[in-house]
Every structure is written in structure tokens, then in C-alpha cells.
Design a protein around this motif. Structure first.
Motif, mmCIF file in Angstrom:
data_model
loop_
_atom_site.group_PDB
_atom_site.id
_atom_site.type_symbol
_atom_site.label_atom_id
_atom_site.label_comp_id
_atom_site.label_asym_id
_atom_site.label_seq_id
_atom_site.Cartn_x
_atom_site.Cartn_y
_atom_site.Cartn_z
ATOM 1 N N LYS A 189 0.882 -1.075 -0.039
ATOM 2 C CA LYS A 189 -0.050 -0.039 0.183
ATOM 3 C C LYS A 189 0.856 1.319 0.022
ATOM 4 O O LYS A 189 1.671 1.391 0.882
ATOM 5 C CB LYS A 189 -0.733 -0.062 1.171
ATOM 6 C CG LYS A 189 -1.883 1.207 1.335
ATOM 7 C CD LYS A 189 -2.855 0.876 0.198
ATOM 8 C CE LYS A 189 -3.926 2.408 0.354
ATOM 9 N NZ LYS A 189 -4.917 2.596 -0.405
ATOM 10 N N ASP A 220 -3.185 5.972 2.850
ATOM 11 C CA ASP A 220 -3.609 5.419 4.019
ATOM 12 C C ASP A 220 -2.693 5.843 4.955
ATOM 13 O O ASP A 220 -2.053 6.983 4.932
ATOM 14 C CB ASP A 220 -3.303 3.715 3.838
ATOM 15 C CG ASP A 220 -4.488 3.011 4.756
ATOM 16 O OD1 ASP A 220 -4.757 3.393 5.842
ATOM 17 O OD2 ASP A 220 -5.097 2.285 4.141
ATOM 18 N N MET A 228 -6.611 -1.327 6.997
ATOM 19 C CA MET A 228 -6.650 -0.309 5.961
ATOM 20 C C MET A 228 -7.696 0.589 6.045
ATOM 21 O O MET A 228 -8.998 0.100 6.690
ATOM 22 C CB MET A 228 -6.140 -0.840 4.671
ATOM 23 C CG MET A 228 -4.807 -1.369 4.495
ATOM 24 S SD MET A 228 -4.143 -1.904 2.953
ATOM 25 C CE MET A 228 -2.976 -3.115 3.306
ATOM 26 N N ARG A 229 -7.727 1.738 5.325
ATOM 27 C CA ARG A 229 -8.951 2.679 5.027
ATOM 28 C C ARG A 229 -9.874 1.877 4.016
ATOM 29 O O ARG A 229 -11.148 2.529 4.021
ATOM 30 C CB ARG A 229 -8.776 3.839 4.605
ATOM 31 C CG ARG A 229 -7.570 4.564 5.596
ATOM 32 C CD ARG A 229 -7.231 6.057 5.291
ATOM 33 N NE ARG A 229 -6.452 6.597 5.779
ATOM 34 C CZ ARG A 229 -5.899 7.828 5.467
ATOM 35 N NH1 ARG A 229 -6.267 8.296 4.421
ATOM 36 N NH2 ARG A 229 -4.855 8.306 6.343
ATOM 37 N N SER A 230 -9.503 0.978 3.348
ATOM 38 C CA SER A 230 -10.271 0.575 2.136
ATOM 39 C C SER A 230 -11.240 -0.535 2.101
ATOM 40 O O SER A 230 -11.724 -0.876 1.253
ATOM 41 C CB SER A 230 -9.269 0.279 0.970
ATOM 42 O OG SER A 230 -8.110 -0.589 1.355
ATOM 43 N N ILE A 278 -8.925 4.123 10.808
ATOM 44 C CA ILE A 278 -8.117 5.480 10.587
ATOM 45 C C ILE A 278 -8.244 5.964 11.959
ATOM 46 O O ILE A 278 -8.977 5.843 12.751
ATOM 47 C CB ILE A 278 -8.852 6.432 9.524
ATOM 48 C CG1 ILE A 278 -8.092 7.619 9.139
ATOM 49 C CG2 ILE A 278 -10.221 6.730 10.003
ATOM 50 C CD1 ILE A 278 -8.571 8.403 7.921
ATOM 51 N N GLU A 309 -11.385 5.752 0.007
ATOM 52 C CA GLU A 309 -10.699 4.663 -0.138
ATOM 53 C C GLU A 309 -11.558 3.393 -0.385
ATOM 54 O O GLU A 309 -11.004 2.453 -1.038
ATOM 55 C CB GLU A 309 -9.732 4.339 0.873
ATOM 56 C CG GLU A 309 -8.631 5.428 0.962
ATOM 57 C CD GLU A 309 -7.853 5.343 -0.293
ATOM 58 O OE1 GLU A 309 -7.392 4.406 -0.746
ATOM 59 O OE2 GLU A 309 -7.499 6.657 -0.844
#
Length: 327
Positions: A23, A27, A146-148, A214, A230
């Protein structure tokens, strides 16, 4: 140009190389393969006098502590453990040595509390004091958040009180002083000495039920937008559910402000904002109770592309001018 737009421009212009990367931009940390089971987490943040802090409000040690804490928080948001740090510090040529020593003492103290070793950096002359820190961390591949990963229907949660730091800063700005009464002290201290949520981050990462995460550095609304951006989703924030402590409420009442606005738009709380699938919310509640971790429902992820605020049964768009923007 807004900060998020500027980051998008940079991201679109950076060409991927042949170097291994899990990544990159987008992020809390860059994620780089380390070995078969672990990844390296890499983050950096600047702390600039007149932008992020004023000396009138901070003891020198607190300046250094906060500069390190905001970087450690990024590692926590991805479920990792901090390991190493590089520190660059710039200050005016006429700065007193004793002041700089105390600032650096704060940096070292914060690094030690989180078992991070300072392994190098740089010192430069600068018109004003600034600190730029890069932190390396590590995490198990299967545990990185992660943010996604947020999906429609996921619950949106936060690990603690929101708006405290913004309320504390408002108090300091208006009264031009450090000293406060007992009612305001919690909010003021949350601004001066934020506490990265390492324990909470590790617990959430190991649970395996978090879909996106996050840290709340630029405000609940802004950081919800980042998760949604994201993840390709929208969200509804439940304004009436947001956890606001008595200290923040006291400051809001004193200045005739809505404490919920501090929670929505105030930054630097450094709580963890995360999403959990609907089927796992019960597990989250049980885990939080068993481990004495405060967890509050802040909203829900939606299939749309907008972040909306629900208050008194009505949904509205966030106040554009209230969203934090460096530029």
C-alpha cells in the motif's frame, strides 16, 4: 486547493516502480513487505510552529511529545507496533539550547513509552521551530487494518470521546492561558498531550473483524470521508450518538457553541475510527466489554458516495467551511 485534492494530484502523478509495495499513498501508513508473515509500516508527519502549535500553550516537553505521538497514532491505526524513528528538527539560530533540549526530551520520552528507538534524523536552521518525524512499525500481514475495506451496512465506530482536543484548543485560544479549572482540564490536556491508541489498535487488529480503520486526526467528518473515499462508499454519521465528554460540553456551554460541532469537525482526537460488518457487531461489543475498551457507534457505511450527518431524524451534508483544510 483543498488538502485532499492536493494529495490526489500527487497520487496520480506518482508512477509505480518494480519495488515491492502493498500500500502506498492513501492510508495512514505505507505498507511494505517484510517477510512471509509480516509487513513494515512507514509514516511521517510534520509539526510546525504557528500551524500545529503555539509555544504559549505548550511546555517544551509537550511539543516534542505531541510531535512523536501523532506519528505513533498512524501506526496504531493500522494495527501495528512502532519500532524505529527518524527525527528532523529545525529551529532559529538564536534559539536557547535549554529550550531545544527540553523539546527533544519530550520526543525521546514519547518514543520510549511506545518502545520505539530513535535511530537518526537531521538538525537544520529554520525561521521557526518545526519537527518532522518518520516512524517505522511492524504488523502481521493478516492483522493490518486499512482504510479501504468498508462495505455498505458496516457499522462505524470510534474508540473514545470526540471533540475534546478542539474544545481544549478553543479554550486556550480564547483565554490566552495554560491554567484551567477542573471542568476544562480534560479537554485541554487531550489537546496538549494526545494519547495514541496502541492497546486499542492491537486489540482491534487481532480481532479480525475490522473492515477499515483510520485515526481521527483531522476531524470525524473529514476522516470518515477518507475511509469512504478509499472504500468507494458513503456514510451516515449519527450526530446524536457521538461521545462528547463533560469537559467538552462545559467549554461549549461557556462559549455558546454546540459540543457536537467540536465532535464532528474538531481534529486531533487521535481516537480510532473503524468499521465492522453487521454480523460482527455483537462480537465487537462483547470484546470491548471484556477488555474494558470504550467503543461508541458513530454511524453506518452506505452504498452512496456522500457522507451525511443525521440529526433529529434529518440528514444533511457537512458544513463545507468547517472541514479541516491545511490550505
Amino acid at each position: 486547493m483543498r488538502e485532499n485534492d492536493f494529495i490526489k494530484r500527487i497520487r496520480s502523478s506518482v508512477e509505480p516502480s518494480k519495488n515491492p509495495l502493498v500500500k502506498g499513498i492513501g492510508d495512514d501508513c505505507a505498507v511494505i513487505p517484510l517477510d512471509k508473515s509480516r509487513h513494515t509500516l512507514l509514516t511521517t508527519d510534520a509539526f510546525v510552529e504557528g500551524v500545529h502549535f503555539k509555544r504559549a500553550y505548550f511546555r517544551p516537553e509537550q511539543i516534542g511529545e505531541k510531535a512523536m505521538a501523532v506519528n505513533i497514532s498512524d501506526i496504531c491505526a493500522m494495527g501495528g507496533m512502532p519500532k524505529y524513528a527518524l527525527v528532523t528538527i529545525g529551529f532559529p539560530k538564536k534559539e536557547k539550547q535549554a529550550f531545544i533540549d527540553r523539546v527533544y526530551c519530550g520526543i525521546i520520552g514519547a518514543a520510549k513509552r511506545f518502545n520505539a528507538d530513535i535511530v537518526g534524523g537531521d538538525t537544520v536552521s529554520s525561521p521557526s521551530l518545526f519537527i518532522s518525524i518518520t516512524v517505522w512499525g511492524e504488523a502481521e500481514k493478516r492483522e493490518i487494518m486499512m482504510r479501504s475495506g468498508a462495505r455498505p451496512g458496516d457499522g462505524l465506530f470510534v474508540t473514545g470521546f470526540l471533540g475534546s482536543s478542539a474544545a481544549g484548543l478553543d479554550f486556550l485560544k480564547r483565554l490566552k492561558a495554560r491554567a484551567t479549572g477542573a471542568k476544562e482540564l480534560l479537554a485541554v490536556n487531550s489537546h496538549l498531550q494526545p494519547q495514541p491508541r496502541l492497546r486499542e489498535g492491537r486489540l482491534l487488529a487481532k480481532s479480525g473483524i475490522v473492515t477499515a480503520c483510520i485515526d481521527v486526526s483531522d476531524g470525524l467528518v473529514n476522516d470518515t470521508m477518507r475511509i469512504c473515499g478509499e472504500s468507494g462508499t458513503g456514510a451516515v454519521i449519527y450526530a446524536e450518538n457521538l461521545p462528547v465528554c463533560a469537559s467538552t460540553q462545559a467549554i461549549a456551554s461557556r462559549f455558546g457553541k454546540d459540543p457536537v460541532d467540536y465532535a464532528l469537525y474538531g481534529g486531533e482526537d487521535f481516537e480510532l475510527l473503524f468499521t465492522v460488518g453487521k454480523k460482527d457487531i455483537g462480537r465487537l461489543v462483547k470484546l470491548a466489554r471484556a477488555r474494558s475498551v470504550p467503543v461508541f457507534r458513530a454511524g453506518v457505511i452506505t452504498a452512496g458516495k456522500s457522507v451525511l450527518i443525521e440529526r433529529n431524524g434529518r440528514k444533511s451534508r457537512p458544513a463545507e467551511g468547517a472541514i479541516w483544510n491545511h490550505f
